[in-house]
Write a protein that holds these residues in place. Structure first.
Motif, PDB file in Angstrom:
ATOM      1  N   PRO A  41     -65.899  14.500  20.719  1.00 15.22           N
ATOM      2  CA  PRO A  41     -67.014  15.191  21.361  1.00 15.22           C
ATOM      3  C   PRO A  41     -67.226  16.599  20.787  1.00 15.22           C
ATOM      4  O   PRO A  41     -67.724  17.466  21.495  1.00 15.22           O
ATOM      5  N   TYR A 107     -67.304   9.520  15.367  1.00 19.57           N
ATOM      6  CA  TYR A 107     -68.719   9.230  15.662  1.00 19.57           C
ATOM      7  C   TYR A 107     -69.559   9.369  14.393  1.00 19.57           C
ATOM      8  O   TYR A 107     -70.478   8.588  14.155  1.00 19.57           O
ATOM      9  N   GLN A 156     -62.485   7.829  27.805  1.00 19.19           N
ATOM     10  CA  GLN A 156     -63.709   7.300  27.213  1.00 19.19           C
ATOM     11  C   GLN A 156     -64.226   6.101  27.997  1.00 19.19           C
ATOM     12  O   GLN A 156     -65.431   5.955  28.221  1.00 19.19           O
ATOM     13  N   HIS A 212     -71.480  11.608  29.358  1.00 21.88           N
ATOM     14  CA  HIS A 212     -71.555  10.207  29.762  1.00 21.88           C
ATOM     15  C   HIS A 212     -72.705   9.487  29.066  1.00 21.88           C
ATOM     16  O   HIS A 212     -72.728   8.253  29.015  1.00 21.88           O
ATOM     17  N   ILE A 215     -71.341   9.002  25.137  1.00 23.01           N
ATOM     18  CA  ILE A 215     -70.297   8.001  24.962  1.00 23.01           C
ATOM     19  C   ILE A 215     -70.865   6.598  24.750  1.00 23.01           C
ATOM     20  O   ILE A 215     -70.144   5.675  24.327  1.00 23.01           O
TER      21      ILE A 215
END
Length: 298
Positions: A41, A107, A156, A212, A215
């Motif tokens: 993140p 990511y 997660q 949220h 993710i």
């Protein structure tokens, strides 16, 4: 390492779909373009230890993607991987970049897979646009490039649940530090300063309010597996994997899956290193990245 204040001072703002995006460029303007794509993140500051080691040779480009770091974190954005890829391509065109290399993490690996898929479509004529963008190579650090091998943390999984927005609000710097300690190598934990900066960048612009949403890249990996894994299987672009094997999320088990699926896989394992190789072992990552780049003969 470049501290956060210095990192920000050298940055600038790019507007994407009406939203401010933090970007940073530097290095050798005559060198090959390398686009550094961060993970979840955190933010582009993840590359602060690598940047000084690459800037003499390469023209460097980094961005805080939407929802991360010092960029906008809108509550009503879709946060699709495709959106982040479009952001990067739009910015590169603005920078008049044509050919470029990718160095990605976590990511960012998934965003890189979408970029590689688009590159493949352009080369085969399946994607018709006026883009001059062309990927010359990609180097991927620890990330969930094969969703069947990805082992997410409990946090997660909770963020993906119906109460994910509450879980995000309950996240604290202490909990972040504990999570990082579990995914870094045992002998290369994040420093207090690194945890502090990670937390500041995560919480900036009410970042916990969109965690949220961010993710949901995990179910996107499942949905678009054929496209994104297929891009790695079909591309003619040279790809290298540098992996911290002690990473419980995407460590040695991910590297093994890579070896199973990819023809002539180029894989380097960094003993003792976990999920953040560029933070934990910047010298090793730099060395192996330069060896990979030298092998390209370009």
């Amino acid at each position: 390492m470049i501290n956060l204040e210095q990192w920000r001072q050298a940055g600038s703002t790019f507007e994407f779909q009406g939203m401010p995006v933090f970007t940073r460029t530097g290095g050798n303007p005559k060198g090959p373009a390398v686009v550094l794509i961060h993970g979840f993140p955190t933010s582009s500051w993840d590359w602060s230890k690598i940047w000084p080691k690459l800037e003499a040779r390469f023209s460097l480009y980094a961005v805080d993607m939407i929802g991360f770091g010092d960029s906008a974190k809108p509550k009503d954005f879709t946060y699709l991987i495709q959106d982040q890829a479009t952001l990067i391509e739009t910015w590169l065109r603005k920078q008049r970049v044509g050919e470029y290399h990718i160095l990605a993490h976590d990511y960012g690996d998934t965003v890189a897979q979408e970029l590689i898929a688009r590159d493949l479509e352009r080369r085969t004529g399946e994607r018709e646009d006026d883009s001059s963008l062309r990927i010359m190579s990609a180097c991927l650090l620890n990330g969930g490039i094969f969703p069947e091998s990805h082992q997410p943390l409990l946090l997660q999984k909770l963020l993906l649940s119906p109460v994910g927005f509450l879980i995000a609000r309950l996240t604290s710097k202490r909990k972040l530090a504990d999570s990082l300690a579990n995914i870094f190598g045992p002998d290369t934990p994040p420093s207090d300063e690194e945890v502090e900066v990670f937390w500041e960048l995560i919480t900036r612009n009410d970042g916990v309010g969109v965690m949220h949403k961010l993710i949901h890249y995990m179910p996107q990996r499942q949905k678009f597996r054929e496209r994104w894994v297929g891009a790695l299987l079909d591309t003619e672009v040279p790809v290298k994997l540098i992996n911290g094997p002690l990473d419980p999320i995407s460590g040695e088990h991910m590297a093994e899956r890579y070896r199973q699926l990819i023809l002539d896989p180029d894989v380097t394992l960094l003993p003792g290193i976990g999920h953040y190789p560029q933070v934990e072992a910047p010298d090793l990552v730099t060395r192996h990245y330069l060896e990979f780049h030298n092998s390209l003969g370009r």
